[in-house]
Write an enzyme that holds these catalytic residues in place. Structure first.
Site, short mmCIF file in Angstrom:
data_model
loop_
_atom_site.label_atom_id
_atom_site.label_comp_id
_atom_site.label_asym_id
_atom_site.label_seq_id
_atom_site.Cartn_x
_atom_site.Cartn_y
_atom_site.Cartn_z
N SER A 126 0.41 5.51 9.81
CA SER A 126 0.23 4.98 8.46
C SER A 126 1.31 5.50 7.53
O SER A 126 1.80 6.64 7.69
CB SER A 126 -1.14 5.46 7.96
OG SER A 126 -1.25 5.28 6.58
N TYR A 150 -7.25 12.68 6.67
CA TYR A 150 -6.94 11.45 7.42
C TYR A 150 -5.44 11.36 7.70
O TYR A 150 -5.01 11.18 8.84
CB TYR A 150 -7.41 10.21 6.63
CG TYR A 150 -6.83 8.93 7.17
CD1 TYR A 150 -7.24 8.41 8.39
CD2 TYR A 150 -5.84 8.23 6.46
CE1 TYR A 150 -6.69 7.24 8.89
CE2 TYR A 150 -5.29 7.06 6.95
CZ TYR A 150 -5.72 6.56 8.17
OH TYR A 150 -5.16 5.40 8.66
N LYS A 154 -3.22 11.66 11.33
CA LYS A 154 -2.23 10.70 11.84
C LYS A 154 -0.92 11.43 12.20
O LYS A 154 -0.32 11.17 13.23
CB LYS A 154 -1.95 9.62 10.78
CG LYS A 154 -3.08 8.66 10.58
CD LYS A 154 -3.18 7.71 11.76
CE LYS A 154 -4.45 6.91 11.76
NZ LYS A 154 -4.68 6.14 12.97
N ILE A 218 -9.74 -1.57 -12.00
CA ILE A 218 -8.31 -1.30 -11.78
C ILE A 218 -8.13 0.19 -12.04
O ILE A 218 -8.36 0.66 -13.17
CB ILE A 218 -7.43 -2.14 -12.73
CG1 ILE A 218 -7.61 -3.63 -12.42
CG2 ILE A 218 -5.97 -1.72 -12.62
CD1 ILE A 218 -6.78 -4.57 -13.31
P1 NAD Z 1 -11.08 -0.55 11.89
O1 NAD Z 1 -12.05 0.49 11.50
O2 NAD Z 1 -11.40 -1.98 11.58
O3 NAD Z 1 -10.75 -0.44 13.45
C1 NAD Z 1 -10.85 0.77 14.18
C2 NAD Z 1 -11.71 0.48 15.39
O4 NAD Z 1 -11.84 1.69 16.15
C3 NAD Z 1 -13.12 0.04 15.03
O5 NAD Z 1 -13.45 -1.13 15.75
C4 NAD Z 1 -14.00 1.23 15.44
O6 NAD Z 1 -15.29 0.81 15.83
C5 NAD Z 1 -13.19 1.82 16.56
N1 NAD Z 1 -13.42 3.25 16.79
C6 NAD Z 1 -13.45 4.25 15.87
N2 NAD Z 1 -13.66 5.44 16.47
C7 NAD Z 1 -13.74 5.19 17.82
C8 NAD Z 1 -13.95 5.99 18.96
N3 NAD Z 1 -14.13 7.33 18.85
N4 NAD Z 1 -13.98 5.40 20.17
C9 NAD Z 1 -13.82 4.06 20.29
N5 NAD Z 1 -13.62 3.25 19.24
C10 NAD Z 1 -13.59 3.80 18.02
O7 NAD Z 1 -9.67 -0.17 11.24
P2 NAD Z 1 -8.31 -0.98 11.15
O8 NAD Z 1 -8.03 -1.27 9.73
O9 NAD Z 1 -8.31 -2.08 12.14
O10 NAD Z 1 -7.30 0.16 11.59
C11 NAD Z 1 -6.86 0.31 12.92
C12 NAD Z 1 -5.96 1.52 13.02
O11 NAD Z 1 -4.87 1.39 12.10
C13 NAD Z 1 -6.66 2.83 12.65
O12 NAD Z 1 -6.20 3.83 13.52
C14 NAD Z 1 -6.19 3.08 11.24
O13 NAD Z 1 -6.19 4.46 10.94
C15 NAD Z 1 -4.79 2.53 11.27
N6 NAD Z 1 -4.31 2.13 9.94
C16 NAD Z 1 -5.03 1.25 9.19
C17 NAD Z 1 -4.60 0.89 7.90
C18 NAD Z 1 -5.39 -0.05 7.04
O14 NAD Z 1 -5.15 -0.09 5.84
N7 NAD Z 1 -6.31 -0.84 7.59
C19 NAD Z 1 -3.39 1.42 7.41
C20 NAD Z 1 -2.66 2.29 8.22
C21 NAD Z 1 -3.13 2.64 9.49
N1 UFG Z 2 -7.13 -0.26 -6.30
C1 UFG Z 2 -7.76 -0.64 -7.47
N2 UFG Z 2 -9.10 -0.97 -7.39
C2 UFG Z 2 -9.80 -0.94 -6.23
C3 UFG Z 2 -9.13 -0.54 -5.04
C4 UFG Z 2 -7.79 -0.21 -5.11
O1 UFG Z 2 -7.16 -0.67 -8.53
O2 UFG Z 2 -11.00 -1.23 -6.25
C5 UFG Z 2 -5.67 0.06 -6.34
C6 UFG Z 2 -5.35 1.48 -5.90
O3 UFG Z 2 -5.43 2.37 -6.99
C7 UFG Z 2 -3.91 1.28 -5.36
C8 UFG Z 2 -3.92 -0.15 -4.79
O4 UFG Z 2 -5.02 -0.79 -5.43
O5 UFG Z 2 -2.99 1.32 -6.42
C9 UFG Z 2 -4.11 -0.22 -3.29
O6 UFG Z 2 -5.26 0.54 -2.92
P1 UFG Z 2 -5.96 0.40 -1.49
O7 UFG Z 2 -7.19 1.25 -1.52
O8 UFG Z 2 -6.12 -1.03 -1.12
O9 UFG Z 2 -4.86 1.00 -0.50
P2 UFG Z 2 -4.17 2.44 -0.48
O10 UFG Z 2 -2.71 2.21 -0.74
O11 UFG Z 2 -4.86 3.40 -1.33
O12 UFG Z 2 -4.40 2.91 1.03
C10 UFG Z 2 -4.27 2.05 2.17
C11 UFG Z 2 -5.26 2.50 3.23
C12 UFG Z 2 -4.90 3.87 3.75
C13 UFG Z 2 -3.50 3.85 4.28
C14 UFG Z 2 -2.54 3.35 3.23
C15 UFG Z 2 -1.21 3.16 3.89
O13 UFG Z 2 -6.57 2.52 2.68
O14 UFG Z 2 -5.75 4.20 4.81
O15 UFG Z 2 -2.97 2.09 2.69
O16 UFG Z 2 -0.26 2.82 2.99
F1 UFG Z 2 -3.15 5.09 4.65
#
Ligand code: NAD
Ligand code: UFG
Length: 339
Positions: A126, A150, A154, A218
Site C-alpha cells: 500500500s 496496518y 505491510k 468531509i
Molecule cells: P478485502 O478485505 O475485500 O479482501 C481481503 C480478503 O482477505 C477478504 O476476502 C478476507 O476475507 C480475506 N482474509 C482476511 N484475512 C484472512 C486470513 N487470515 N486467511 C484467509 N483469508 C483472509 O480487501 P481488499 O480491499 O480487496 O484488499 C486486498 C489487499 O490489498 C489487502 O491485503 C489490503 O491490505 C491491500 N490494500 C488494499 C487497499 C484498499 O484501499 N482497498 C489499498 C492498499 C492495499
Molecule cells: N474522506 C472524507 N470523508 C469520508 C471518508 C474519507 O472526507 O467519509 C477523505 C479522507 O479524509 C481522505 C480521502 O477522503 O482525504 C480518502 O480517504 P479514504 O478513507 O477513502 O482513503 P485513505 O487515503 O485514507 O486510505 C486508503 C485505504 C488505506 C490505504 C491507502 C493507500 O483505506 O488502507 O488508501 O493509499 F493504505
C-alpha cells in the site's frame, strides 16, 4: 499448459476483480479465503462474468493445515497474496490482531510455498508505507515511514519477502503498492462491499447517493491543497486488477524483488470526487464539513512510470469511469452481496 495461480483473499474486493482479469488472460485460478471480510457470492459472480469454475477453499492463511491442503492439491505457477486485514483505524485499536493476521499469515504462506517449491509471489502492499512524503509525486525509491500498525504490517511483510527472496535462489516477488482503489467491474456484478459503516470515501458517497446515509462528512477543508480537502490518487479497481496480470507475466524475469507504485499519477480532492460523482450520475451528494480525521495526510499521488516501463502497465480508466462504475454496482446491489 494453463498456468494455475493461487489467489489468497480472492473473494475480497480487489481479489475478485483480479480473478476476473486472470481468467480473462487465460490463467486458472484457485482461491483461499476465510471470508472474514467477504462473501462467497463474489466468486459466484466472478464465475458468472467469466463462465469459468473457480476452485475455492474456505481456509485461513494463519492455519498451516489449511494451506497444506491447498498446496497438496495443486501445483501453482505463482501466488497473488491479498489475504489480510486492512482497516487503519482497527489496526490502531487491535495491533496484535493485525500483526498476527497480516505478518504471521504471510510467514505461514511463505513456508507452505517453500515446502511445495512454489517460489513466485505478488504481494498487495500500500501507498501507506510511505507515510508523509517530502515531495510529490511519490517514487518507489522514497523513504518508508508508515504511521499505523496496518501500514507497518505491510512494510514488515515487504521486508520479509525481500529477505526470503535473497535467501532462496528460485524465489522472486513483485510488490505492488496500491494508491486508492475505487470503482467496480462495469457489469455491476462485483464491487466493494464494506461491512457496516464505510471508512472510505467512495463507498460512503455511494451510500449517501442511495439514501442509506444522510450526508457525507468531509474530513477537513483547511488543508494546503487546491480546494482545502484531501487529495488522493484514485485508481479504478479493474486497472489495478490488470496490473496483477502484468505482474504475473513478468515475475519469471524478476531477479529477487521489484517494487511498483500502482496509481494513475494524478491527484483528485474529496470535492473533485464528489463533483465527478454528481455530474456523471446526476445525483446531489449532501455534505457536511467536519474536523480533519486523525492520521490523514493532506495529499499524495504516485509516479507510476516504473510500472509502465517495466510491467507495460498503465491505468486507462478515468475518474468519470470510476464514479460511474461504483454507482452502477451500488444501484444493482444496494445491500452488497447480502441479497
Ligand atoms: P478485502 O478485505 O475485500 O479482501 C481481503 C480478503 O482477505 C477478504 O476476502 C478476507 O476475507 C480475506 N482474509 C482476511 N484475512 C484472512 C486470513 N487470515 N486467511 C484467509 N483469508 C483472509 O480487501 P481488499 O480491499 O480487496 O484488499 C486486498 C489487499 O490489498 C489487502 O491485503 C489490503 O491490505 C491491500 N490494500 C488494499 C487497499 C484498499 O484501499 N482497498 C489499498 C492498499 C492495499
Ligand atoms: N474522506 C472524507 N470523508 C469520508 C471518508 C474519507 O472526507 O467519509 C477523505 C479522507 O479524509 C481522505 C480521502 O477522503 O482525504 C480518502 O480517504 P479514504 O478513507 O477513502 O482513503 P485513505 O487515503 O485514507 O486510505 C486508503 C485505504 C488505506 C490505504 C491507502 C493507500 O483505506 O488502507 O488508501 O493509499 F493504505
Amino acid at each position: 499448459m494453463t498456468k494455475k495461480i493461487l489467489v489468497t483473499g480472492g473473494a475480497g474486493y480487489i481479489g475478485s476483480h483480479t480473478c476476473v482479469a486472470l481468467i480473462e488472460a487465460g490463467f486458472e485460478v484457485v482461491v483461499v479465503d476465510n471470508l472474514v471480510n467477504s462473501s462467497i457470492e463474489s466468486l459466484r459472480r466472478v464465475e458468472k462474468i467469466t463462465g469459468q469454475f473457480i476452485r475455492f477453499y474456505r481456509g485461513d492463511i494463519t492455519n498451516k493445515a489449511d494451506l497444506k491442503r491447498v498446496f497438496e492439491d495443486h501445483n501453482f505457477y505463482a501466488v497473488i497474496h491479498f489475504a489480510g486485514l486492512k482497516s487503519v483505524a482497527d489496526s490502531v485499536e487491535f495491533p496484535l490482531r493485525y500483526y498476527q493476521q497480516n505478518v504471521f499469515g504471510t510467514l505461514c504462506l511463505l513456508e507452505a510455498m517453500q515446502q511445495q517449491a512454489c517460489s513466485k509471489i505478488v504481494f498487495s502492499s500500500s501507498a501507506t508505507v510511505y507515510g508523509e512524503p517530502a515531495s510529490l509525486p511519490i517514487l518507489e525509491t522514497f523513504p518508508t515511514n508508515p504511521q499505523s500498525p496496518y501500514g507497518r504490517s505491510k512494510l514488515f511483510i515487504e521486508q520479509i519477502i525481500d529477505d526470503y527472496c535473497q535467501a532462496e535462489k528460485q524465489a522472486s516477488s513483485i510488490i505492488l503498492r496500491y494508491f486508492n482503489p475505487v470503482g467496480a467491474h462495469p457489469s455491476g456484478e462485483i464491487g466493494e462491499d464494506p461491512l457496516g459503516i464505510p471508512n472510505n470515501l467512495m463507498p460512503y458517497i455511494c451510500q449517501v447517493a442511495s439514501g442509506q446515509r444522510e450526508f457525507l462528512s468531509i474530513y477537513g477543508d483547511d488543508y494546503a491543497t487546491t480546494d482545502g480537502t484531501g487529495v488522493r490518487d484514485y485508481i479504478h479497481v479493474v486497472d489495478l486488477a490488470e496490473a496483477h496480470v502484468k505482474a504475473v507475466d513478468k515475475i519469471n524475469q524478476v531477479d529477487q524483488v521489484q517494487w511498483f507504485n500502482i496509481g494513475r499519477g494524478q491527484g483528485y480532492s474529496v470535492k473533485d470526487l464528489i463533483q465527478a460523482f454528481e455530474q456523471t450520475n446526476g445525483i446531489r451528494i449532501k455534505t457536511s464539513i467536519q474536523p480533519r480525521r486523525d492520521g490523514d495526510i493532506a495529499e499524495y499521488w504516485a509516479d507510476p512510470s516504473l510500472a509502465r516501463q517495466e510491467l507495460g502497465w498503465k491505468a486507462t480508466r478515468d475518474l468519470k469511469q470510476m464514479v460511474k462504475d461504483a454507482w452502477h454496482w451500488q444501484q444493482k446491489n444496494p445491500k452488497g452481496y447480502e441479497e
